[in-house]
Design a protein around this motif. Structure first.
Motif, mmCIF file in Angstrom:
data_model
loop_
_atom_site.group_PDB
_atom_site.id
_atom_site.type_symbol
_atom_site.label_atom_id
_atom_site.label_comp_id
_atom_site.label_asym_id
_atom_site.label_seq_id
_atom_site.Cartn_x
_atom_site.Cartn_y
_atom_site.Cartn_z
ATOM 1 N N GLU A 1 5.861 8.271 0.479
ATOM 2 C CA GLU A 1 7.011 7.583 -0.109
ATOM 3 C C GLU A 1 7.992 8.590 -0.690
ATOM 4 O O GLU A 1 7.606 9.608 -1.252
ATOM 5 N N ASP B 1 11.535 3.431 -3.463
ATOM 6 C CA ASP B 1 10.379 2.801 -2.825
ATOM 7 C C ASP B 1 10.734 2.078 -1.532
ATOM 8 O O ASP B 1 9.865 1.450 -0.917
ATOM 9 N N LYS C 1 6.625 -0.436 3.288
ATOM 10 C CA LYS C 1 5.171 -0.396 3.194
ATOM 11 C C LYS C 1 4.522 -0.691 4.542
ATOM 12 O O LYS C 1 3.536 -0.047 4.926
ATOM 13 N N GLU D 1 2.053 1.963 6.387
ATOM 14 C CA GLU D 1 0.672 1.584 6.696
ATOM 15 C C GLU D 1 0.398 1.680 8.196
ATOM 16 O O GLU D 1 -0.639 2.204 8.611
#
Length: 222
Positions: free
Chosen positions: A109, A114, A145, A149
């Motif tokens: 990150e 974020d 995210k 992932e």
């Protein structure tokens, strides 16, 4: 006084539109005949496993420069199973990122944002391999995210099977050695009292033999 005659009839004749061309039914062959051509994107043998809109940057000349706005994809080859990251600009479809996702790659990150993340790659977007530091920004934290992932999951899946097999074998061997060492230690602990007992008995027998020898010598001298 002579009266003036209206001249609107002449004007109507001058301004009247030309008659439409008559349809003679003749057919004119085209000068150039264009054939339908199939356009290859290079993605025909790949299945998309991720497809997200984003803005891409790369670090060059000691600063971040925008690389393009478009769709980033993770494409898995149907035969080899290799996965590559491809990103094209929305309007021009120009490639702004094109590289394989390898087992040694990591994504992290971006500090202070974020919705963004960073990674290194040997990229081929310009027709030659270049070591690039990329930063990609998404419209939402959830998309970022999801990308991170999936990227990390793909990198893990690209580790060679032999490497995983060797790692498992090494882990099994270490576990086996640990069990055997424990058994050896336990056996040694069990044998300690027996050895001590045998040593004591041997010592007692030696002392008894020495005493009998001395008594025999004393009796013969008298």
């Amino acid at each position: 006084m002579a009266s003036k005659e209206p001249d609107h009839e002449h004007r109507e004749d001058e301004e009247a539109p030309a008659a439409d061309d008559e349809d003679t039914g003749a057919q004119v062959a085209p000068i150039v005949k264009l054939e339908e051509v199939s356009v290859s994107t290079g993605e025909e043998n790949e299945d998309p496993i991720l497809d997200l809109k984003a803005k891409l940057y790369r670090f060059t000349e000691n600063q971040w420069k925008e690389r393009g706005v478009g769709t980033v994809k993770l494409l898995k080859h149907k035969e080899t199973g290799k996965v590559r990251l491809v990103m094209r600009q929305s309007k021009t479809l120009k490639i702004c990122a094109n590289h394989l996702v390898l087992s040694n790659m990591t994504v992290q990150e971006h500090a202070g944002n974020d919705k963004s993340c960073l990674w290194h790659a040997a990229d081929f977007a310009d027709g030659e391999l270049k070591d690039e530091l990329f930063c990609i920004r998404f419209a939402s934290v959830e998309n970022c995210k999801t990308f991170m992932e999936m990227f990390q999951e793909v990198a893990e899946s690209q580790k060679p099977k032999e490497e995983n097999k060797d790692a498992s074998a090494a882990a099994g061997l270490l576990e086996k050695l640990s069990v055997e060492e424990k058994k050896t230690d336990d056996k040694a602990e069990e044998e300690k009292p027996v050895a001590a007992k045998e040593e004591k008995e041997t010592k007692d027998d030696t002392e008894k033999a020495d005493a009998e020898k001395k008594d025999g010598e004393a009796a013969s001298s008298t």
